[in-house]
Write a protein that holds these residues in place. Sequence first.
Motif, PDB file in Angstrom:
ATOM      1  N   ARG A 150       0.841  -1.282   0.012  1.00  0.00           N
ATOM      2  CA  ARG A 150       0.007   0.019  -0.095  1.00  0.00           C
ATOM      3  C   ARG A 150       0.937   1.272  -0.090  1.00  0.00           C
ATOM      4  NH1 ARG A 150      -5.424  -1.052   1.275  1.00  0.00           N
ATOM      5  NH2 ARG A 150      -5.779   1.446   1.073  1.00  0.00           N
ATOM      6  N   LYS A 151       2.101   1.105   0.514  1.00  0.00           N
ATOM      7  CA  LYS A 151       3.114   2.379   0.287  1.00  0.00           C
ATOM      8  C   LYS A 151       2.400   3.381   1.018  1.00  0.00           C
ATOM      9  CE  LYS A 151       6.561   0.799  -2.558  1.00  0.00           C
ATOM     10  NZ  LYS A 151       6.507  -0.461  -1.598  1.00  0.00           N
ATOM     11  N   ALA A 152       1.936   3.234   2.121  1.00  0.00           N
ATOM     12  CA  ALA A 152       1.015   4.237   2.989  1.00  0.00           C
ATOM     13  C   ALA A 152       1.454   4.070   4.567  1.00  0.00           C
ATOM     14  CB  ALA A 152      -0.316   4.463   2.897  1.00  0.00           C
ATOM     15  N   SER A 153       1.386   5.187   5.210  1.00  0.00           N
ATOM     16  CA  SER A 153       1.672   5.243   6.655  1.00  0.00           C
ATOM     17  C   SER A 153       1.701   6.637   7.167  1.00  0.00           C
ATOM     18  CB  SER A 153       3.212   4.602   6.927  1.00  0.00           C
ATOM     19  OG  SER A 153       4.040   5.612   6.676  1.00  0.00           O
ATOM     20  N   ALA A 154       1.553   6.628   8.457  1.00  0.00           N
ATOM     21  CA  ALA A 154       1.751   7.800   9.293  1.00  0.00           C
ATOM     22  C   ALA A 154       2.418   7.532  10.532  1.00  0.00           C
ATOM     23  CB  ALA A 154       0.487   8.456   9.584  1.00  0.00           C
ATOM     24  N   THR A 155       2.865   8.616  11.344  1.00  0.00           N
ATOM     25  CA  THR A 155       3.597   8.323  12.457  1.00  0.00           C
ATOM     26  C   THR A 155       2.705   7.843  13.555  1.00  0.00           C
ATOM     27  OG1 THR A 155       4.728  10.319  11.805  1.00  0.00           O
ATOM     28  CG2 THR A 155       5.317   9.486  14.169  1.00  0.00           C
ATOM     29  N   TYR A 156       1.485   8.364  13.594  1.00  0.00           N
ATOM     30  CA  TYR A 156       0.571   7.835  14.667  1.00  0.00           C
ATOM     31  C   TYR A 156      -1.020   7.766  14.098  1.00  0.00           C
ATOM     32  CZ  TYR A 156       3.890   9.607  18.291  1.00  0.00           C
ATOM     33  OH  TYR A 156       5.039   9.905  18.902  1.00  0.00           O
ATOM     34  N   GLY A 157      -1.665   6.935  14.563  1.00  0.00           N
ATOM     35  CA  GLY A 157      -3.020   6.916  14.343  1.00  0.00           C
ATOM     36  C   GLY A 157      -3.778   7.073  15.723  1.00  0.00           C
ATOM     37  N   VAL A 158      -4.812   7.779  15.716  1.00  0.00           N
ATOM     38  CA  VAL A 158      -5.561   8.175  16.968  1.00  0.00           C
ATOM     39  C   VAL A 158      -7.076   7.630  16.878  1.00  0.00           C
ATOM     40  CG1 VAL A 158      -6.435   9.942  18.412  1.00  0.00           C
ATOM     41  CG2 VAL A 158      -4.189  10.128  17.330  1.00  0.00           C
ATOM     42  N   GLY A 159      -7.411   6.999  17.684  1.00  0.00           N
ATOM     43  CA  GLY A 159      -8.848   6.313  17.860  1.00  0.00           C
ATOM     44  C   GLY A 159      -9.461   7.060  19.132  1.00  0.00           C
ATOM     45  N   PRO A 160     -10.905   6.687  19.427  1.00  0.00           N
ATOM     46  CA  PRO A 160     -11.371   7.258  20.518  1.00  0.00           C
ATOM     47  C   PRO A 160     -10.643   6.803  21.880  1.00  0.00           C
ATOM     48  CG  PRO A 160     -12.824   5.441  19.493  1.00  0.00           C
ATOM     49  CD  PRO A 160     -11.562   5.929  18.695  1.00  0.00           C
ATOM     50  N   THR A 196       7.579  15.429  -0.641  1.00  0.00           N
ATOM     51  CA  THR A 196       8.823  14.859  -0.160  1.00  0.00           C
ATOM     52  C   THR A 196       9.114  15.847   1.083  1.00  0.00           C
ATOM     53  OG1 THR A 196       9.659  13.986  -2.160  1.00  0.00           O
ATOM     54  CG2 THR A 196      11.257  14.622  -0.626  1.00  0.00           C
ATOM     55  N   TYR A 197       9.042  17.203   0.836  1.00  0.00           N
ATOM     56  CA  TYR A 197       9.640  18.207   1.762  1.00  0.00           C
ATOM     57  C   TYR A 197       8.794  17.749   3.177  1.00  0.00           C
ATOM     58  CZ  TYR A 197      10.291  22.145   4.466  1.00  0.00           C
ATOM     59  OH  TYR A 197      10.710  22.901   5.330  1.00  0.00           O
ATOM     60  N   ALA A 198       7.329  17.614   2.838  1.00  0.00           N
ATOM     61  CA  ALA A 198       6.418  17.694   3.974  1.00  0.00           C
ATOM     62  C   ALA A 198       6.865  16.359   4.785  1.00  0.00           C
ATOM     63  CB  ALA A 198       4.956  17.685   3.491  1.00  0.00           C
ATOM     64  N   ASN A 199       7.158  15.174   4.139  1.00  0.00           N
ATOM     65  CA  ASN A 199       7.322  13.913   4.572  1.00  0.00           C
ATOM     66  C   ASN A 199       8.559  13.990   5.562  1.00  0.00           C
ATOM     67  OD1 ASN A 199       5.199  12.838   3.830  1.00  0.00           O
ATOM     68  ND2 ASN A 199       5.971  11.723   2.187  1.00  0.00           N
ATOM     69  N   GLN A 200       9.520  14.687   4.876  1.00  0.00           N
ATOM     70  CA  GLN A 200      10.772  14.817   5.495  1.00  0.00           C
ATOM     71  C   GLN A 200      10.706  15.498   6.965  1.00  0.00           C
ATOM     72  OE1 GLN A 200      13.297  16.794   2.769  1.00  0.00           O
ATOM     73  NE2 GLN A 200      14.296  14.969   2.284  1.00  0.00           N
ATOM     74  N   HIS A 201       9.724  16.573   6.996  1.00  0.00           N
ATOM     75  CA  HIS A 201       9.753  17.282   8.240  1.00  0.00           C
ATOM     76  C   HIS A 201       8.698  17.183   9.291  1.00  0.00           C
ATOM     77  CE1 HIS A 201      12.441  19.288   5.362  1.00  0.00           C
ATOM     78  NE2 HIS A 201      13.321  19.532   6.363  1.00  0.00           N
ATOM     79  N   THR A 202       7.701  16.333   8.665  1.00  0.00           N
ATOM     80  CA  THR A 202       6.366  16.032   9.635  1.00  0.00           C
ATOM     81  C   THR A 202       6.530  14.927  10.402  1.00  0.00           C
ATOM     82  OG1 THR A 202       3.974  16.131   9.281  1.00  0.00           O
ATOM     83  CG2 THR A 202       5.210  14.435   7.900  1.00  0.00           C
ATOM     84  N   ILE A 203       5.670  15.189  11.329  1.00  0.00           N
ATOM     85  CA  ILE A 203       5.222  14.046  12.162  1.00  0.00           C
ATOM     86  C   ILE A 203       3.861  13.869  11.725  1.00  0.00           C
ATOM     87  CG2 ILE A 203       4.612  13.424  14.632  1.00  0.00           C
ATOM     88  CD1 ILE A 203       7.143  14.934  15.486  1.00  0.00           C
ATOM     89  N   SER A 204       3.203  12.672  11.260  1.00  0.00           N
ATOM     90  CA  SER A 204       1.960  12.774  10.696  1.00  0.00           C
ATOM     91  C   SER A 204       0.901  12.026  11.655  1.00  0.00           C
ATOM     92  CB  SER A 204       1.884  12.220   9.519  1.00  0.00           C
ATOM     93  OG  SER A 204       2.004  13.038   8.339  1.00  0.00           O
ATOM     94  N   ILE A 205      -0.229  12.698  11.936  1.00  0.00           N
ATOM     95  CA  ILE A 205      -1.156  12.052  12.708  1.00  0.00           C
ATOM     96  C   ILE A 205      -2.712  11.810  12.015  1.00  0.00           C
ATOM     97  CG2 ILE A 205      -2.533  12.389  14.758  1.00  0.00           C
ATOM     98  CD1 ILE A 205      -0.428  14.245  15.953  1.00  0.00           C
ATOM     99  N   GLU A 206      -3.022  10.365  12.014  1.00  0.00           N
ATOM    100  CA  GLU A 206      -4.321  10.111  11.587  1.00  0.00           C
ATOM    101  C   GLU A 206      -5.436  10.104  12.472  1.00  0.00           C
ATOM    102  OE1 GLU A 206      -5.436   9.244   8.072  1.00  0.00           O
ATOM    103  OE2 GLU A 206      -3.287   9.092   7.113  1.00  0.00           O
ATOM    104  N   HIS A 207      -6.482  10.499  11.992  1.00  0.00           N
ATOM    105  CA  HIS A 207      -7.705  10.348  12.966  1.00  0.00           C
ATOM    106  C   HIS A 207      -8.723   9.268  12.453  1.00  0.00           C
ATOM    107  CE1 HIS A 207      -5.558  14.297  13.695  1.00  0.00           C
ATOM    108  NE2 HIS A 207      -5.818  14.022  14.878  1.00  0.00           N
ATOM    109  N   GLU A 208      -9.151   8.642  13.467  1.00  0.00           N
ATOM    110  CA  GLU A 208     -10.529   7.816  12.889  1.00  0.00           C
ATOM    111  C   GLU A 208     -11.707   8.529  12.646  1.00  0.00           C
ATOM    112  OE1 GLU A 208     -10.913   4.341  15.192  1.00  0.00           O
ATOM    113  OE2 GLU A 208     -13.180   4.729  15.742  1.00  0.00           O
ATOM    114  N   GLY A 209     -12.150   8.194  11.488  1.00  0.00           N
ATOM    115  CA  GLY A 209     -13.470   9.023  11.157  1.00  0.00           C
ATOM    116  C   GLY A 209     -13.246   9.033   9.465  1.00  0.00           C
ATOM    117  N   GLY A 210     -14.103   9.704   9.070  1.00  0.00           N
ATOM    118  CA  GLY A 210     -14.269  10.088   7.662  1.00  0.00           C
ATOM    119  C   GLY A 210     -14.904   9.025   6.492  1.00  0.00           C
TER     120      GLY A 210
END
Length: 343
Positions: free
Chosen positions: A44-54, A73-87
Amino acid sequence: MVDVAWIGSPNFYPQNGIEKRFITLHWMVGTLRTTDTTFSSSSRKASATYGVGPSAIHQYVQEKDYPFSDGNTYANQHTISIEHEGGWLDGNGNRVAPSAAVLENSAQLCADIARRRGWSSLQWMVNVFPHNHWVATMCPGTTDYGTIVHRANQILGASVLAMAGVNGGTSVAQGWNASSWSTSQIQTALIKLGYNLGATGADGDYGQLTTAAVRKFEQDQGLSVDVGTAGPQVVGRLAQLTGDATPLAQSNKLVVDGKMGLLTTKAEQRALDVDPDGVRGPNTIRAEQKRTGAFPDGIDGPNTRERLQLTLKALGYYGGKIDKIIGPQSIRALQSALNDGRF
Ligand SMILES: [Zn+2]
């Protein structure tokens, strides 16, 4: 804060020494459980640093590493990514916003990240961005980022002034990839806001006057003043204040002919903030390597070309093979990305 459970993901690049500058907010279009499945699949070539549920926070990638989260690329290099349950879609065809419990867990996590990194507050479009700032995407949808930032700042004991940017958030969010504004776009915005760039105006040359104007702008806006380079903080704020979130002006657009000629080289140099002399020398290559995540040795070798193709692919401009050959198809992709202000 709820405990963070390590899940892990094969989808990341190890990355030592690049300082993380901001948090990017996402929504899962699913649950924590479906996200665990997606991020554990290497295809899937997808990830994030964190995933947040309830009631749980999962971690997939170490904070210091490069998550496959932002499509930039710039964003991935410098980010900590957080996914949120929902959507996901409810029975009426509406997307379900992340719940209050998810927002609270996210705020706790954001405050923890800020505290560990010495950020005194979270500032919207300064050290917290929505995913659709970096690429054109619906993500993070109706995630209530105002609540996350506000609550995190309460936890941090930070001033409510940190929320000042949030009202501008919706319009700025449409300005995807503002960090890759060309020099002339930055200059145009500075002039619009009354900064003096001298007789040459928006000439695309990042010289002393532009550097001084950016430094003054950083001071005026209470941004951390570094060396007068227009990073995402500056560009994010310029976009917010001017309402400019548009790619290069039509008149500056390249002919998409697949030829790496003088104009294309100069346009790439302007996008990379190097001297637009039309010569693709070591400085230009090094800047391109930094943009695409290749090792910045200034030598245009196979890895450098591979990273360029992967970057153009991640941006949605290159659909060909990753063959490390920068031929007409790759150059057309680069020209289109430059025209859209996305490289
Ligand atoms: Zn996202």
